[in-house]
Scaffold this motif. Structure first.
Motif, PDB file in Angstrom:
ATOM      1  N   GLY A 360       0.818  -1.217   0.000  1.00 48.69           N
ATOM      2  CA  GLY A 360       0.000   0.000   0.000  1.00 48.69           C
ATOM      3  C   GLY A 360       0.845   1.258   0.000  1.00 48.69           C
ATOM      4  O   GLY A 360       2.070   1.208  -0.110  1.00 48.69           O
ATOM      5  N   ILE A 361       0.161   2.399   0.093  1.00 50.25           N
ATOM      6  CA  ILE A 361       0.826   3.706   0.081  1.00 50.25           C
ATOM      7  C   ILE A 361       0.681   4.329   1.466  1.00 50.25           C
ATOM      8  O   ILE A 361      -0.379   4.862   1.814  1.00 50.25           O
ATOM      9  CB  ILE A 361       0.203   4.647  -0.974  1.00 50.25           C
ATOM     10  N   ALA A 362       1.760   4.254   2.267  1.00 47.20           N
ATOM     11  CA  ALA A 362       1.690   4.733   3.651  1.00 47.20           C
ATOM     12  C   ALA A 362       1.737   6.260   3.723  1.00 47.20           C
ATOM     13  O   ALA A 362       1.234   6.857   4.661  1.00 47.20           O
ATOM     14  CB  ALA A 362       2.836   4.131   4.468  1.00 47.20           C
ATOM     15  N   GLY A 363       2.323   6.880   2.749  1.00 49.98           N
ATOM     16  CA  GLY A 363       2.424   8.337   2.720  1.00 49.98           C
ATOM     17  C   GLY A 363       3.506   8.858   3.661  1.00 49.98           C
ATOM     18  O   GLY A 363       4.279   8.069   4.182  1.00 49.98           O
ATOM     19  N   PRO A 364       3.628  10.146   3.880  1.00 46.12           N
ATOM     20  CA  PRO A 364       2.784  11.197   3.299  1.00 46.12           C
ATOM     21  C   PRO A 364       3.050  11.426   1.798  1.00 46.12           C
ATOM     22  O   PRO A 364       2.228  12.005   1.132  1.00 46.12           O
ATOM     23  CB  PRO A 364       3.167  12.442   4.107  1.00 46.12           C
ATOM     24  N   THR A 365       4.188  10.948   1.279  1.00 46.12           N
ATOM     25  CA  THR A 365       4.458  11.129  -0.149  1.00 46.12           C
ATOM     26  C   THR A 365       4.211   9.817  -0.890  1.00 46.12           C
ATOM     27  O   THR A 365       3.950   8.786  -0.279  1.00 46.12           O
ATOM     28  CB  THR A 365       5.918  11.563  -0.367  1.00 46.12           C
ATOM     29  N   GLY A 366       4.292   9.860  -2.203  1.00 42.86           N
ATOM     30  CA  GLY A 366       4.207   8.638  -2.999  1.00 42.86           C
ATOM     31  C   GLY A 366       2.810   8.326  -3.520  1.00 42.86           C
ATOM     32  O   GLY A 366       2.614   7.341  -4.215  1.00 42.86           O
ATOM     33  N   GLY A 367       1.822   9.157  -3.186  1.00 40.94           N
ATOM     34  CA  GLY A 367       0.473   8.900  -3.682  1.00 40.94           C
ATOM     35  C   GLY A 367       0.248   9.526  -5.052  1.00 40.94           C
ATOM     36  O   GLY A 367       0.918  10.482  -5.434  1.00 40.94           O
ATOM     37  N   THR A 368      -0.682   8.948  -5.837  1.00 44.59           N
ATOM     38  CA  THR A 368      -1.097   9.536  -7.119  1.00 44.59           C
ATOM     39  C   THR A 368      -2.624   9.572  -7.099  1.00 44.59           C
ATOM     40  O   THR A 368      -3.246   9.039  -6.184  1.00 44.59           O
ATOM     41  CB  THR A 368      -0.640   8.669  -8.303  1.00 44.59           C
ATOM     42  N   SER A 369      -3.236  10.182  -8.103  1.00 47.50           N
ATOM     43  CA  SER A 369      -4.707  10.241  -8.089  1.00 47.50           C
ATOM     44  C   SER A 369      -5.278   8.840  -8.250  1.00 47.50           C
ATOM     45  O   SER A 369      -6.303   8.505  -7.685  1.00 47.50           O
ATOM     46  CB  SER A 369      -5.205  11.162  -9.196  1.00 47.50           C
ATOM     47  N   GLU A 370      -4.566   8.000  -8.998  1.00 49.09           N
ATOM     48  CA  GLU A 370      -5.050   6.634  -9.193  1.00 49.09           C
ATOM     49  C   GLU A 370      -4.780   5.773  -7.957  1.00 49.09           C
ATOM     50  O   GLU A 370      -5.575   4.913  -7.593  1.00 49.09           O
ATOM     51  CB  GLU A 370      -4.334   6.039 -10.417  1.00 49.09           C
ATOM     52  N   LYS A 371      -3.613   5.977  -7.343  1.00 48.28           N
ATOM     53  CA  LYS A 371      -3.237   5.204  -6.152  1.00 48.28           C
ATOM     54  C   LYS A 371      -2.889   6.164  -5.024  1.00 48.28           C
ATOM     55  O   LYS A 371      -1.707   6.465  -4.788  1.00 48.28           O
ATOM     56  CB  LYS A 371      -2.068   4.267  -6.475  1.00 48.28           C
ATOM     57  N   ARG A 400       1.521   8.313   8.893  1.00 47.60           N
ATOM     58  CA  ARG A 400       2.142   7.057   8.492  1.00 47.60           C
ATOM     59  C   ARG A 400       1.946   5.932   9.515  1.00 47.60           C
ATOM     60  O   ARG A 400       1.617   4.803   9.161  1.00 47.60           O
ATOM     61  CB  ARG A 400       3.639   7.373   8.325  1.00 47.60           C
ATOM     62  N   VAL A 401       2.151   6.251  10.782  1.00 45.74           N
ATOM     63  CA  VAL A 401       2.064   5.204  11.801  1.00 45.74           C
ATOM     64  C   VAL A 401       0.610   4.755  11.987  1.00 45.74           C
ATOM     65  O   VAL A 401       0.343   3.551  12.118  1.00 45.74           O
ATOM     66  CB  VAL A 401       2.701   5.672  13.133  1.00 45.74           C
ATOM     67  N   THR A 402      -0.336   5.695  11.935  1.00 47.81           N
ATOM     68  CA  THR A 402      -1.755   5.320  12.017  1.00 47.81           C
ATOM     69  C   THR A 402      -2.138   4.430  10.842  1.00 47.81           C
ATOM     70  O   THR A 402      -2.852   3.436  10.994  1.00 47.81           O
ATOM     71  CB  THR A 402      -2.651   6.579  12.025  1.00 47.81           C
ATOM     72  N   PHE A 403      -1.640   4.774   9.657  1.00 49.63           N
ATOM     73  CA  PHE A 403      -1.902   3.941   8.482  1.00 49.63           C
ATOM     74  C   PHE A 403      -1.384   2.512   8.700  1.00 49.63           C
ATOM     75  O   PHE A 403      -2.068   1.532   8.401  1.00 49.63           O
ATOM     76  CB  PHE A 403      -1.240   4.551   7.239  1.00 49.63           C
ATOM     77  N   LYS A 404      -0.169   2.397   9.243  1.00 45.96           N
ATOM     78  CA  LYS A 404       0.396   1.065   9.477  1.00 45.96           C
ATOM     79  C   LYS A 404      -0.419   0.314  10.533  1.00 45.96           C
ATOM     80  O   LYS A 404      -0.677  -0.883  10.396  1.00 45.96           O
ATOM     81  CB  LYS A 404       1.867   1.177   9.914  1.00 45.96           C
TER      82      LYS A 404
END
Lengths: 422, 422
Positions: A360-371, A400-404
């Motif tokens: 997955g995409i944990a962020g905060p960077t690395g996201g796109t509109s599709e993903k 990031r940590v909440t996402f994980k």
């Protein structure tokens, strides 16, 4: 029976340290029928500590203080107690011996500062500390018994268990407040509330019922008897309410209640793995090892947990988990197809009954509109085949940590649901 | 400028939830020159909430309440504020629109319970909530501005940043309390104290200095200006003290201070890895994935973290990490030799600059007199060769999770020391 808590330390008032000790004490006292009537927080100044000791209500039978027993100059509880009792400090030789042996066992040199910790006000008792070097102090004044304990949570918790609980168990009244927390996941707080509203109404005279949302990992529903009652009555009421709530919740959301009280999702999974004697391996990308960490937090986990792979780079996904390069090129590393291949790959690699994966995409960077950031695929490979779950992305950004934490919670819950279905 | 905090919720008094919100608010306010004068904790009963609002001191300029804004029957803050203001609740259409869009974004159905959250006392403002559905409430009474915020910590933190900080920054006085925490590891609290005693004496008129031991992972030394002063004076004093403390500590314990304030060991390691452009892989046994989890908690970690292996079974140590079966048979899985082979194995497997490994006895079972619970070997393989560290076993028993935290902390610190040495 009434109790008070005095938390000592500048760090608490400044917000540099969060006070978890009063919560621990309150939780320990409630089932013993002891009510916390006041929590006072003061800084490290000796006059403030003396003031707090003097302001204890005469009908509070137990007072616990936390903090100020360390070896350094800012630790003033010993002196404050001596002043409060109008007495002086003396080296307690038994306490000194204990400190010496702790140092000898650790093969460390004891300093002068540590000897200070053996100073106990005349007329007070020292309390043995299994987890550190600072002894506690116990004394009586009028009708009140004071326990001066450490600020370090693990030490305080051990002291409460070994010294305070045996003392109060003999003294506590017969009537208690009982409570139970039902831990649910996968349902928004408001939907859960709407669904059980009728049952809440039925119990409104007898129970206080609270909904405690845990951001991104679930909702705790806490049932508390609204007044003191005899233990058998209180427990019967809680048991009855628990059964009715769970039946109602599971009518619409099967298996949503995963644990009770302080119990954890990882322990719920562990108990099912122990029972079914199945083994497991993990292939984590975006959760970075957190699922393996949680699965191995349970004592005895080597019986079910064989191995985990944190496959962060594409190379490691291909090399260790045998994910075809073509699949990554075609669908991207964060895709249903790669989650499936990772779960199957680690199951085969480790030779386990279950393989679980995340990408997955944990962020905060690395996201796109599709993903976008927050997207995650969870794969579960078993003898029944492989399924991939794509949880809803939360409508608000998480760190990031909440996402994980959320992703690992959902992955563990998928394992749990599979094990229950067997 | 003075502030008060009112924490609302039965769960806090019963100890079922630990209040972290007041610590967060205090930490945020201190550098703005705002002093927390009182923290009051009350239950969910409406009369208790009204009572706490009425008891706010007239010269407290800011009051923050936390909790009681959820959608369920036990959320009473809205009604209490209306009663306190002698007004009634009305649906705020802008707030309702926000709640509706949050649900639409999440593709979830909004229930009647959620609409309750748009009720705002007449004359009060609603505060937009980026992280959840419950809006906050802001109102003035006499000289005091009240912010009623959520109980969920992440939501409260976001609301404080977006609504409260901009408001108080414009109002706060010029003089501030400044502080700095030096985070040290690998030195017992009392030895550290003895070593810096002279410097403490030199600063005794200007700074409050506290030692905060963190069980098994280190000691934090907190420097706080003992009174309010102009920002430039306060910061210069803290900087000067920081330099003198660090120089003194590092004289005897090189590189022992690993971070400042809230910063973490994993971030310290990450910054060094970013700087050196080196890559890393982990081979964990007893830490079960925690090192990988911590290394991947840092945003951008995919630049340095390639892969991690949690090799719990002997088979996985041999198969993935190429640890010779003979070595395990001869020395046991928990041994210096196996730690070395694991670190070298994962470094080769992942093709990284650094390989780190752990093998130990986490307990509570599985210990022997020769290899007791608490024993751990940490391996570090680099181009300079492989070293294995065997930390002292603590003189007192620790639980499984504490053992994992301590071992991961020491492993990360070894990586950090290696990177500094380059």
């Amino acid at each position: 029976m009434n109790a008070e808590i005095i938390i000592i330390g500048d760090e608490i008032l400044l917000g540099l340290v969060t006070d978890t000790n009063s919560a621990f004490i309150a939780r320990t006292f409630a089932p013993l029928g002891i009510a916390i009537r006041r929590i006072t927080k003061v800084g490290d100044k000796i006059e403030d500590i003396i003031g707090a000791l003097q302001q204890v209500s005469p009908d509070s039978e137990i007072v616990i203080t936390s903090g100020g027993l360390g070896p350094t100059h800012d630790d003033k509880t010993r002196e404050a107690v001596a002043a409060f009792l109008g007495t002086s400090l003396q080296t307690n030789s038994a306490a000194l011996d204990e400190i010496k042996s702790a140092y000898a066992r650790a093969k460390r040199t004891m300093t002068d500062a540590n000897a200070v910790q053996a100073l106990i006000p005349t007329g007070a008792d020292y309390l043995s500390n299994q987890l550190g070097t600072a002894p506690g102090i116990k004394f009586h004044k009028n009708q009140t018994t004071f326990f001066c304990l450490q600020g370090v949570p693990k030490e305080l918790e051990s002291m409460v268990k070994h010294h305070v609980v045996p003392f109060v168990s003999n003294k506590a009244g017969k009537e208690i407040i009982a409570y139970r927390t039902l831990r649910a996941t996968g349902i928004p707080e408001s939907a859960l509330y709407e669904h059980v509203k009728e049952i809440i109404k039925n119990f409104s005279d007898q129970l206080d019922i609270a909904f405690l949302p845990k951001l991104a990992v679930g909702v705790d529903v806490r049932l508390t008897t609204s007044k003191r009652m005899l233990p058998e009555t209180a427990h019967a009421l809680i048991e009855d309410a628990q059964t009715k709530f769970i039946n109602k919740i599971h009518e619409k959301y099967p298996a949503a209640v995963y644990a009770f009280d302080d119990d954890t999702m990882e322990n719920a999974v562990a108990q099912l793995l122990f029972k079914t004697k199945l083994t497991i391996a993990t292939a984590e990308s975006c959760t970075g090892g957190l699922i393996a960490h949680r699965l191995t937090n349970v004592s005895g986990s080597s019986a079910y947990f064989m191995q985990g792979v944190t496959a962060y780079s594409n190379a490691s996904k291909m090399q260790l988990l045998n994910v075809p390069e073509e699949l990554i090129r075609q669908h991207g590393a964060v895709s249903e197809e790669v989650a499936k291949a990772m779960a199957e790959g680690v199951r085969k690699l480790a030779g386990t009954d279950i393989g679980v994966s995340t990408t997955g995409i944990a962020g905060p960077t690395g996201g796109t509109s599709e993903k976008p950031v927050g997207l995650v695929y969870i794969g579960l490979a078993t003898k029944k085949g492989t399924q991939v779950i794509k949880p809803l992305i939360l409508p608000f950004p998480t760190d990031r940590v909440t996402f994980k934490e959320r992703s690992s919670q959902m992955a563990l819950n998928e394992i749990r649901k599979f094990l229950i279905s067997l």
